[in-house]
Write a protein that holds these residues in place. Sequence first.
Motif, short mmCIF file in Angstrom:
data_model
loop_
_atom_site.label_atom_id
_atom_site.label_comp_id
_atom_site.label_asym_id
_atom_site.label_seq_id
_atom_site.Cartn_x
_atom_site.Cartn_y
_atom_site.Cartn_z
N GLY A 216 0.84 -1.19 0.00
CA GLY A 216 0.00 0.00 0.00
C GLY A 216 0.87 1.24 0.00
N ARG A 256 -3.74 -5.21 2.22
CA ARG A 256 -3.58 -4.09 1.30
C ARG A 256 -4.36 -2.88 1.83
N TRP A 257 -3.79 -1.71 1.57
CA TRP A 257 -4.46 -0.48 1.99
C TRP A 257 -4.32 0.58 0.90
N LYS A 258 -5.25 1.52 0.93
CA LYS A 258 -5.25 2.61 -0.05
C LYS A 258 -5.76 3.88 0.60
N ARG A 259 -5.36 4.99 0.03
CA ARG A 259 -5.87 6.28 0.50
C ARG A 259 -7.30 6.47 0.02
N PHE A 265 -7.90 6.34 5.12
CA PHE A 265 -7.50 5.20 4.31
C PHE A 265 -8.43 4.03 4.57
#
Length: 467
Positions: A216, A256-259, A265
């Motif tokens: 991420g 998994r990470w995202k803004r 997030f």
Amino acid sequence: MGCRVNRERLELALKAAGLGEFDWDMVRDVFAISPRMATLTGLPAGEMPAEGGTALDRHVHPDDLAELREKRAANVEAGGPFEAEFRQIRPDDGRTVWIRCAGVQFPGPDGRPAGVTCIVDDVTARKLEEDQRQTLMSELDHRVKNVLATVQALAYQTAKRTTSLDAFLQNFSGRLKAMGSANELLTAARWRGAAVDHLAAAELGALAPGQTSWDGPELFLTPRAANALSLALHELATNAVKFGALSVDTGHVDLRWKRLAGGGFELQWTETGGPTVSPPARRGFGSTLLEQVTGRELNGDAGVEYRSAGVHARLRAGPQAIAPRPETVPDGPQVARVAETVVASSGPASLKGARVLIVEDAVLLALELEIGLSEAGAEVIGPAYELEEALALLDRPIDAAVLDANLNGRSVMPVAEALAARGVPFVFATGYGEAGGAPGGFNAPVIRKPYDVTQVAAAVAALLRST
């Protein structure tokens, strides 16, 4: 001639020390300000009316003026040395500086007070350091109380939802370790926060190698959010090891990470390749922690889905959880577990007849170790709380040792070196975050504090089996 030489030496000494000086001629009621004092205070150099010694009061900070006048009046009355610290508002640029003034009164020919000679120093830097130190101590006090309150709540909630002492100790110890990992990452960044990838590495890096992955964008979290995410990842990982994808060799965990466009997030935890999943029959504290506590702490929400193919969790954090990344944060994940090589024991270890030295400066921890290792059958030597105590015990027969890496600020390495020279195996039980292996470069197992005593007993038993 001698007086002039002495005066020149005094001038050189004052200049070298960065000090200023002034005289108050009480007979003429005149202040004589030196050029060095003028530089320190912004006052004009030369003579000026003293106004009974109060001429400089107009430049003293109002909050300090009453105390200064009281000290000055007492000195005029009693004579002798005089010392005061106060804030001065410089007349040249308006800056507020801290001034230390130390002087002595001298008599005239008739024996009555004739004047005062004072040395002046700008102590602004020292005062700022003292204020910062006090602020840090207050902040530390606040954080320690918060940590103790959190630990108390974790203990209470874990106890309410476990049916045996062994289960409580295992669950509670794991949660404390998660808090410890987050704390060390926060400490590395001077408690300004922690990066998501560092938290993921700390929790998953040494867990089922090859079966976990994370990816991420770079995100730096506030201390509150970092603690919350660390606990959440620990709960998910513990569940995966016990019942989910990491309970078998074919399983995998993908993180998994995202803004998010509006700030904050979203993080997705996905398990695949493990046993078929069904919703739990009852909700434990881990589920409550994930779905309620974590969401609130992240200023967002959280949810867990028990899909048949594997557990799926989603954590959404609000923009309040994001902090600016400080320049001092280490580039690498700095996994705080120091390659911890001992896992929690699945059953009681036997140390029957083994002579085990305990070196630990925390009395309660030492007592807990002594009881736990004794119950496992060991003959405990010590405990030694200081380096000298430990060194004095080395002439006794010892089969293994448990060493705290730091003893009241002193390294335990002299003990470790002596034991290694004799071929006596030992395990480090440490709260420090040295990276790259055991302290001192020894080939020894490492257990991170806080730990479960059964974990220490298992480590010692493994050492004895390998010798």
